[in-house]
Write a protein that holds these residues in place. Sequence first.
Motif, PDB file in Angstrom:
ATOM      1  N   TRP A   3       0.880  -1.170   0.000  1.00 45.26           N
ATOM      2  CA  TRP A   3       0.000   0.000   0.000  1.00 45.26           C
ATOM      3  C   TRP A   3       0.912   1.212   0.000  1.00 45.26           C
ATOM      4  O   TRP A   3       1.760   1.347   0.874  1.00 45.26           O
ATOM      5  CB  TRP A   3      -0.870   0.029   1.261  1.00 45.26           C
ATOM      6  CG  TRP A   3      -1.648  -1.220   1.481  1.00 45.26           C
ATOM      7  CD1 TRP A   3      -1.269  -2.310   2.193  1.00 45.26           C
ATOM      8  CD2 TRP A   3      -2.944  -1.528   0.950  1.00 45.26           C
ATOM      9  NE1 TRP A   3      -2.237  -3.287   2.149  1.00 45.26           N
ATOM     10  CE2 TRP A   3      -3.274  -2.828   1.398  1.00 45.26           C
ATOM     11  CE3 TRP A   3      -3.850  -0.842   0.147  1.00 45.26           C
ATOM     12  CZ2 TRP A   3      -4.480  -3.448   1.060  1.00 45.26           C
ATOM     13  CZ3 TRP A   3      -5.053  -1.455  -0.186  1.00 45.26           C
ATOM     14  CH2 TRP A   3      -5.354  -2.747   0.272  1.00 45.26           C
ATOM     15  N   THR A   5       1.002   5.512  -0.639  1.00 44.29           N
ATOM     16  CA  THR A   5       0.176   6.712  -0.806  1.00 44.29           C
ATOM     17  C   THR A   5       1.041   7.952  -1.019  1.00 44.29           C
ATOM     18  O   THR A   5       2.001   8.167  -0.278  1.00 44.29           O
ATOM     19  CB  THR A   5      -0.707   6.933   0.443  1.00 44.29           C
ATOM     20  OG1 THR A   5      -1.407   5.715   0.729  1.00 44.29           O
ATOM     21  CG2 THR A   5      -1.709   8.046   0.227  1.00 44.29           C
ATOM     22  N   ILE A 130      -5.188  12.657  -3.961  1.00 47.25           N
ATOM     23  CA  ILE A 130      -4.565  11.464  -3.365  1.00 47.25           C
ATOM     24  C   ILE A 130      -4.313  10.430  -4.472  1.00 47.25           C
ATOM     25  O   ILE A 130      -5.165  10.211  -5.325  1.00 47.25           O
ATOM     26  CB  ILE A 130      -5.422  10.866  -2.219  1.00 47.25           C
ATOM     27  CG1 ILE A 130      -4.724   9.647  -1.606  1.00 47.25           C
ATOM     28  CG2 ILE A 130      -6.827  10.517  -2.661  1.00 47.25           C
ATOM     29  CD1 ILE A 130      -5.369   9.153  -0.303  1.00 47.25           C
ATOM     30  N   LYS A 132      -3.191   6.525  -4.502  1.00 46.37           N
ATOM     31  CA  LYS A 132      -2.960   5.397  -3.593  1.00 46.37           C
ATOM     32  C   LYS A 132      -2.808   4.115  -4.415  1.00 46.37           C
ATOM     33  O   LYS A 132      -3.691   3.744  -5.166  1.00 46.37           O
ATOM     34  CB  LYS A 132      -4.126   5.286  -2.601  1.00 46.37           C
ATOM     35  CG  LYS A 132      -3.800   4.463  -1.362  1.00 46.37           C
ATOM     36  CD  LYS A 132      -4.902   4.549  -0.309  1.00 46.37           C
ATOM     37  CE  LYS A 132      -4.548   3.699   0.885  1.00 46.37           C
ATOM     38  NZ  LYS A 132      -3.952   4.452   1.982  1.00 46.37           N
TER      39      LYS A 132
ATOM     40  N   GLU C  36      -4.931   0.297   6.553  1.00 49.03           N
ATOM     41  CA  GLU C  36      -4.584   0.705   5.190  1.00 49.03           C
ATOM     42  C   GLU C  36      -5.511   0.001   4.225  1.00 49.03           C
ATOM     43  O   GLU C  36      -5.688  -1.229   4.337  1.00 49.03           O
ATOM     44  CB  GLU C  36      -3.146   0.297   4.835  1.00 49.03           C
ATOM     45  CG  GLU C  36      -2.074   1.244   5.293  1.00 49.03           C
ATOM     46  CD  GLU C  36      -2.126   2.584   4.572  1.00 49.03           C
ATOM     47  OE1 GLU C  36      -2.476   2.645   3.381  1.00 49.03           O
ATOM     48  OE2 GLU C  36      -1.814   3.595   5.230  1.00 49.03           O
ATOM     49  N   PRO C 102     -10.445   6.103   0.302  1.00 48.10           N
ATOM     50  CA  PRO C 102      -9.184   5.526   0.757  1.00 48.10           C
ATOM     51  C   PRO C 102      -9.078   5.579   2.282  1.00 48.10           C
ATOM     52  O   PRO C 102      -9.621   6.494   2.916  1.00 48.10           O
ATOM     53  CB  PRO C 102      -8.129   6.428   0.111  1.00 48.10           C
ATOM     54  CG  PRO C 102      -8.805   7.722  -0.136  1.00 48.10           C
ATOM     55  CD  PRO C 102     -10.278   7.440  -0.303  1.00 48.10           C
ATOM     56  N   THR C 104      -6.130   5.534   5.227  1.00 52.48           N
ATOM     57  CA  THR C 104      -4.688   5.645   5.489  1.00 52.48           C
ATOM     58  C   THR C 104      -4.496   5.864   6.991  1.00 52.48           C
ATOM     59  O   THR C 104      -5.198   6.688   7.581  1.00 52.48           O
ATOM     60  CB  THR C 104      -4.104   6.848   4.702  1.00 52.48           C
ATOM     61  OG1 THR C 104      -4.514   6.773   3.324  1.00 52.48           O
ATOM     62  CG2 THR C 104      -2.572   6.851   4.750  1.00 52.48           C
ATOM     63  N   ASP C 109      -9.328   8.833   4.364  1.00 51.18           N
ATOM     64  CA  ASP C 109      -8.353   9.819   3.885  1.00 51.18           C
ATOM     65  C   ASP C 109      -9.044  10.778   2.902  1.00 51.18           C
ATOM     66  O   ASP C 109      -8.816  10.740   1.693  1.00 51.18           O
ATOM     67  CB  ASP C 109      -7.186   9.083   3.216  1.00 51.18           C
ATOM     68  CG  ASP C 109      -5.944   9.954   3.150  1.00 51.18           C
ATOM     69  OD1 ASP C 109      -6.042  11.154   3.450  1.00 51.18           O
ATOM     70  OD2 ASP C 109      -4.876   9.419   2.782  1.00 51.18           O
TER      71      ASP C 109
END
Lengths: 136, 136, 136
Positions: A3, A5, A130, A132, C36, C102, C104, C109
């Motif tokens: 993962w 980001t 973002i 990700k 995550e 998402p 995080t 997020d």
Amino acid sequence: MIWYTEYLTFHTSKLREFIYITDKIEKIVRKSGIKEGFVFISAMHITAGVFVNDAESGLHKDIEIWLEKLAPVGNYFHHRTGENNGDAHLKNLLIGHQVWLPVTNGHLDLGPWQQVFYAEFDGQRNKRVIVKVMGE
Amino acid sequence: MIWYTEYLTFHTSKLREFIYITDKIEKIVRKSGIKEGFVFISAMHITAGVFVNDAESGLHKDIEIWLEKLAPVGNYFHHRTGENNGDAHLKNLLIGHQVWLPVTNGHLDLGPWQQVFYAEFDGQRNKRVIVKVMGE
Amino acid sequence: MIWYTEYLTFHTSKLREFIYITDKIEKIVRKSGIKEGFVFISAMHITAGVFVNDAESGLHKDIEIWLEKLAPVGNYFHHRTGENNGDAHLKNLLIGHQVWLPVTNGHLDLGPWQQVFYAEFDGQRNKRVIVKVMGE
């Protein structure tokens, strides 16, 4: 499972602008180290979008005119709060604010003309996206 | 973790057409062997879409008329490149080009009327769709 | 890898309604235990949507008016089946029926104004939304 980001920041000189970001996304995917998976790209603002289409300036002009036709600058109830960007919220809803790109064999698995763009509808200030990545 | 990718190819006889693909997606999910996860379906072209809605022919006629009303055939700046499919690019942006279907207990976890369709807006030639499964 | 699925049920008193669901999604993510990953939110009906935008009542009025302008109540071929909700299908296609958020460091997020809403376009009966979390 990986993962990873990152956040991109845009500060456009114009109020509305489309910015090519495929190269930035490719770099982030490479950095993440995944060979199979997906990368998620999402505007963190409600007056900006992310879309996939052709990198052709005439078409971008068409898209801009089209968005203005279907989600025009105007008088909105939202403006009673002191804001003046009601149209930017509707443009965000029309074009969408998030896309996924598949990653196969270590590469963005896109069609020949698919490119990713950040769409600013209320710029001239810092806005974030973002990015990700998930995969292996 | 399973990652499984297939590509569907469509070559429609008409310029615009909606094609039912739920059965094809189900088959790919079964082949992948996942019981929990997601399947990603994305047109690899910028003049085609993928959408989820009802499998009802009258409604599909309504959707076609609606797309033509909001993203009509016309004169576009894009046509200065020699292309004539500006409307197809806008239709792609309007209806979207990618969807995710959840997989739970080995089955597509859809509502009772949710069906997946490939939407061709500039056909009569080979067009590809990526179907990428992830899960366990 | 964690896969965690819940279903939300809505039964609106009005035919059309936007319902704030960020808090419900946050609770489900917390319950899943992931730190995550992503949460997928998708209407399981073809006459409802899910969207991300501002929690501002004036703007919601603007969005409602805008959806009605671009996908109006009217006479649709779909109504020959006995249905009367053709506009709700088009509103679903316009605003979209699925979003990803998402996660995080254990939190959604999102940008400062991003909130998630369920959009009912043909309510007054039970409608379901799938919320599927994946991550670690």
